[in-house]
Motif scaffolding. Structure first.
Motif, mmCIF file in Angstrom:
data_model
loop_
_atom_site.group_PDB
_atom_site.id
_atom_site.type_symbol
_atom_site.label_atom_id
_atom_site.label_comp_id
_atom_site.label_asym_id
_atom_site.label_seq_id
_atom_site.Cartn_x
_atom_site.Cartn_y
_atom_site.Cartn_z
ATOM 1 N N MET A 82 0.834 -1.198 0.000
ATOM 2 C CA MET A 82 0.000 0.000 0.000
ATOM 3 C C MET A 82 0.874 1.255 0.000
ATOM 4 N N LEU A 83 1.915 1.231 0.836
ATOM 5 C CA LEU A 83 2.821 2.379 0.932
ATOM 6 C C LEU A 83 3.505 2.633 -0.410
ATOM 7 N N ASN A 84 3.872 1.554 -1.130
ATOM 8 C CA ASN A 84 4.455 1.733 -2.458
ATOM 9 C C ASN A 84 3.493 2.449 -3.400
ATOM 10 N N ARG A 85 2.223 2.034 -3.360
ATOM 11 C CA ARG A 85 1.244 2.675 -4.256
ATOM 12 C C ARG A 85 1.071 4.151 -3.897
ATOM 13 N N ILE A 86 0.963 4.434 -2.585
ATOM 14 C CA ILE A 86 0.801 5.828 -2.146
ATOM 15 C C ILE A 86 2.011 6.668 -2.538
ATOM 16 N N CYS A 87 3.216 6.141 -2.289
ATOM 17 C CA CYS A 87 4.430 6.904 -2.588
ATOM 18 C C CYS A 87 4.560 7.174 -4.087
ATOM 19 N N GLN A 88 4.165 6.178 -4.902
ATOM 20 C CA GLN A 88 4.202 6.399 -6.350
ATOM 21 C C GLN A 88 3.225 7.506 -6.758
ATOM 22 N N GLU A 89 2.054 7.502 -6.134
ATOM 23 C CA GLU A 89 1.058 8.539 -6.459
ATOM 24 C C GLU A 89 1.514 9.922 -6.003
ATOM 25 N N ASP A 90 2.204 9.950 -4.842
ATOM 26 C CA ASP A 90 2.540 11.240 -4.231
ATOM 27 C C ASP A 90 3.940 11.732 -4.568
ATOM 28 N N GLY A 91 4.703 10.959 -5.330
ATOM 29 C CA GLY A 91 6.075 11.375 -5.635
ATOM 30 C C GLY A 91 6.996 11.337 -4.427
ATOM 31 N N MET A 92 6.653 10.527 -3.423
ATOM 32 C CA MET A 92 7.532 10.338 -2.257
ATOM 33 C C MET A 92 8.490 9.190 -2.589
ATOM 34 N N LYS A 93 9.794 9.414 -2.457
ATOM 35 C CA LYS A 93 10.749 8.340 -2.735
ATOM 36 C C LYS A 93 10.724 7.309 -1.600
ATOM 37 N N LEU A 94 10.934 6.042 -1.964
ATOM 38 C CA LEU A 94 10.771 4.970 -0.976
ATOM 39 C C LEU A 94 11.860 3.920 -1.138
ATOM 40 N N VAL A 95 12.568 3.647 -0.039
ATOM 41 C CA VAL A 95 13.535 2.548 -0.012
ATOM 42 C C VAL A 95 12.863 1.364 0.683
ATOM 43 N N ASN A 96 12.585 0.308 -0.066
ATOM 44 C CA ASN A 96 11.950 -0.892 0.463
ATOM 45 C C ASN A 96 13.004 -1.886 0.921
ATOM 46 N N ILE A 97 12.892 -2.355 2.166
ATOM 47 C CA ILE A 97 13.797 -3.408 2.638
ATOM 48 C C ILE A 97 12.997 -4.685 2.852
ATOM 49 N N VAL A 98 13.404 -5.772 2.192
ATOM 50 C CA VAL A 98 12.721 -7.066 2.323
ATOM 51 C C VAL A 98 13.766 -8.137 2.627
ATOM 52 N N ARG A 99 13.288 -9.375 2.866
ATOM 53 C CA ARG A 99 14.230 -10.427 3.255
ATOM 54 C C ARG A 99 14.388 -11.540 2.224
ATOM 55 N N LYS A 100 13.556 -11.500 1.173
ATOM 56 C CA LYS A 100 13.586 -12.594 0.204
ATOM 57 C C LYS A 100 13.571 -12.068 -1.220
ATOM 58 N N GLN A 101 14.189 -12.842 -2.110
ATOM 59 C CA GLN A 101 14.240 -12.435 -3.511
ATOM 60 C C GLN A 101 12.835 -12.349 -4.106
ATOM 61 N N GLU A 102 11.926 -13.277 -3.691
ATOM 62 C CA GLU A 102 10.573 -13.228 -4.259
ATOM 63 C C GLU A 102 9.851 -11.934 -3.866
ATOM 64 N N GLN A 103 10.220 -11.389 -2.684
ATOM 65 C CA GLN A 103 9.630 -10.110 -2.270
ATOM 66 C C GLN A 103 10.224 -8.951 -3.069
ATOM 67 N N VAL A 104 11.511 -9.077 -3.393
ATOM 68 C CA VAL A 104 12.119 -8.080 -4.282
ATOM 69 C C VAL A 104 11.349 -8.057 -5.594
ATOM 70 N N ASN A 105 11.128 -9.264 -6.153
ATOM 71 C CA ASN A 105 10.432 -9.359 -7.438
ATOM 72 C C ASN A 105 9.026 -8.780 -7.362
ATOM 73 N N LEU A 106 8.316 -9.125 -6.288
ATOM 74 C CA LEU A 106 6.941 -8.653 -6.110
ATOM 75 C C LEU A 106 6.884 -7.124 -6.138
#
Lengths: 370, 370
Positions: free
Chosen positions: A182-206
């Motif tokens: 959800m935060l990714n969608r909001i940040c894309q809409e609002d032009g807020m830059k976002l650094v996502n930290i995940v633990r798995k490659q499949e989450q990177v892909n998602l």
């Protein structure tokens, strides 16, 4: 006229027994701006699990239909002294149909409508809710509207918190969660830059498939280098951490400081003068938060809670946020669920051992009428 | 015209050698509002030790006259990557006589006067200082004025920080230090309530003799009960911690939360809604800060540094604070020293092993001319 129906209660006794049980409960007539909602769906959020399961031993608990008794270990037993012996309801939010209302205008206007609500006892067949906090769902079903409050307002709250701090970039941990997407969608809409930290490659892909620009995998050998590069590129010096325990926030603060101090002209024994902030908004990991002395003294680690944030943001801002959620329920603010269970189903060993893990993106939905 | 004199330098090489040495240095003519101060006394503050000794192994170092080479262990070596290879001066503050000045009016007015100053290279026979930051000492000697800046402004800064947060009570750890005693005098003058936390009975006695009302001994078996009682009585929900490592701040936050939640009408799974803040202003203990999940999510732990605080407080407030220090140098803002050493004396094994311990109230004074 009163209404009766099944409701979940959680009780922690002073001798260390946590009892979850489904009981028949009587709901009073709604008064003033209260409404009585026939609940149709309620998500099990991490924020519910604090009171529902906590650190109790559900592997070796006593299970019977509609009831489970588990041991609560120390220090979590004495740490929750204030609730010992209290029979507490649970479930922050959910959705259902308004079947009765107090005489207040706001309440009366909702009769017969399907609404999302925040009763605090949503794991129930009925709930008394504040009409001012209800969101009419229009044509949407309860499943679509069940998670209209906690995640959407929290994700929007992160963006507002960053803006209020004068920032235009955010770091988010456990970023492939429902909230993180959800935060990714909001940040894309609002032009807020976002650094996502995940633990798995499949989450990177998602997240990459969703259009995320900066996704960093903490399981990679070069995690810190990836993180520094993303922080440098975005200028993200404010972050949000739902894990709490361990060194997750510590590593982010360290990377922030390394980026900031590399940009300094002169060495300072006190570290850079760049403000670095991590907000801990959950405790997926109940072990202590570890902060190493590796980023000077210009840093801040705070708990972040939705309710105090909303109070700080003010009525007008909150109304804007709610309207945005209502208008984008199936898009920006959509939630996914792994499984649906009824009230008795919530208290089976299989279900508890699964949902209490709070695995990223594997959320349960409670449908109290089965 | 240039001046030459002895000065201390500290260099950390990338291969892990920390070298402290006294070298002959040339000081340029002061320009604009700079003054050249013949330094007479400079305290070794904990804030100096970060760059001077850090976590290096001075037990097994190589000592020679005016020089010592010690090994810096990991993770402290790579944690200070930004200073690798840099030959750095040290010594935040001190006092001496202005023997030359730039052509600025403020600088010229100080010629021939004894001043306290904040050159950042006070462990030296001469220093170039900013005249705007100099405090004329009048009839006071350099020993009296040497610690006019760091401790006084920090202690006053704590009181201002609490006031800015709307608080009228403070918790202070390691409270029998020079700074802690100063804070007691300020709080008594200003009517700010103060909870002093110390580790020894003799420190309890020392502060009680000074008129402190709330002194809690963390070595006592009933420490947490004492702390809760003092927090309850004062309403202190903001604290200052010079130790940093371990659970010192954690215990204070826990006690604050226990006091706050005992005053709540209703149990909340998120803990009390009382703001709880700890400011870490030093790292007497370089081990990690440990924060347990035992006080909800309404808390804040921040680094606290003097310079950013002064910037935030603003010029007028800072001028008021400085005037107050100047007028009360031998009373409220008096410092005590355990020993005096010259520059070479600073680098002997006996001295380093003693002052690096930063024992409460055992401060060294450097007199660079012997």
């Amino acid at each position: 006229m009163t209404t009766t129906g099944k409701q979940l209660f959680t009780t922690l006794s002073s001798d260390g027994k946590l009892t979850l049980e489904i009981a028949e409960e009587t709901f009073p007539e709604p008064k003033g701006n209260q409404v009585l909602v026939k609940m149709e769906a309620a998500p099990i959020n991490p924020s519910d699990l604090a009171i529902l399961t906590g650190a109790a031993d559900f592997e070796n608990a006593e299970y019977s239909p509609g009831k489970v008794v588990a041991d609560m270990p120390e220090p979590f037993l004495s740490g929750q002294k204030a609730r010992h012996g209290q029979r507490l309801p649970a479930g922050n939010e959910g959705a259902g149909e308004v079947i009765a209302a107090g005489d207040g205008d706001t309440a009366q206007a909702l009769v017969g409508q399907r609404v999302a609500c925040v009763p605090g006892h949503a794991f129930s067949q009925y709930a008394i809710a504040d009409a001012m906090m209800c969101l009419p769902l229009g044509e949407h079903d309860a499943r679509t509207g069940a998670s209209s409050f906690v995640n959407p307002m929290t994700a929007l709250g992160f963006v507002e918190t960053a803006k209020m701090a004068g920032q235009d970039a955010i770091v988010h941990l456990a970023a492939a969660s429902n909230l993180g997407r959800m935060l990714n969608r909001i940040c894309q809409e609002d032009g807020m830059k976002l650094v996502n930290i995940v633990r798995k490659q499949e989450q990177v892909n998602l997240l990459k498939d969703m259009g995320a620009t900066h996704v960093v995998n903490s399981s990679d050998d070069d995690y810190m280098a990836q993180l520094r590069a993303a922080i440098k590129e975005t200028g993200a010096f404010i972050g949000f951490d739902p894990i709490g325990g361990g060194q997750n926030s510590d590593h982010v603060l360290k990377a922030m400081e390394q980026v900031a101090s590399a940009q300094m002209d002169e060495y300072s024994r006190y570290g850079s003068n760049q403000d670095k902030t991590m907000h801990i908004y959950g405790r997926l990991d109940l072990s202590p938060t570890i902060l190493t002395p590796s980023y000077g003294l210009q840093w801040n680690v705070s708990g972040w809670l939705l309710t105090p944030f909303l109070q700080k943001a003010g009525m007008e801002k909150v109304a804007q946020m709610r309207a945005r959620v209502q208008q984008n329920l199936t898009g920006t603010f959509a939630s996914q669920y792994k499984a649906e269970v009824d009230l008795e189903g919530m208290l089976t060993k299989d279900a508890i051992l699964d949902y209490r893990q709070m695995k990223t993106g594997e959320k349960y939905l409670v449908t109290p009428w089965g």
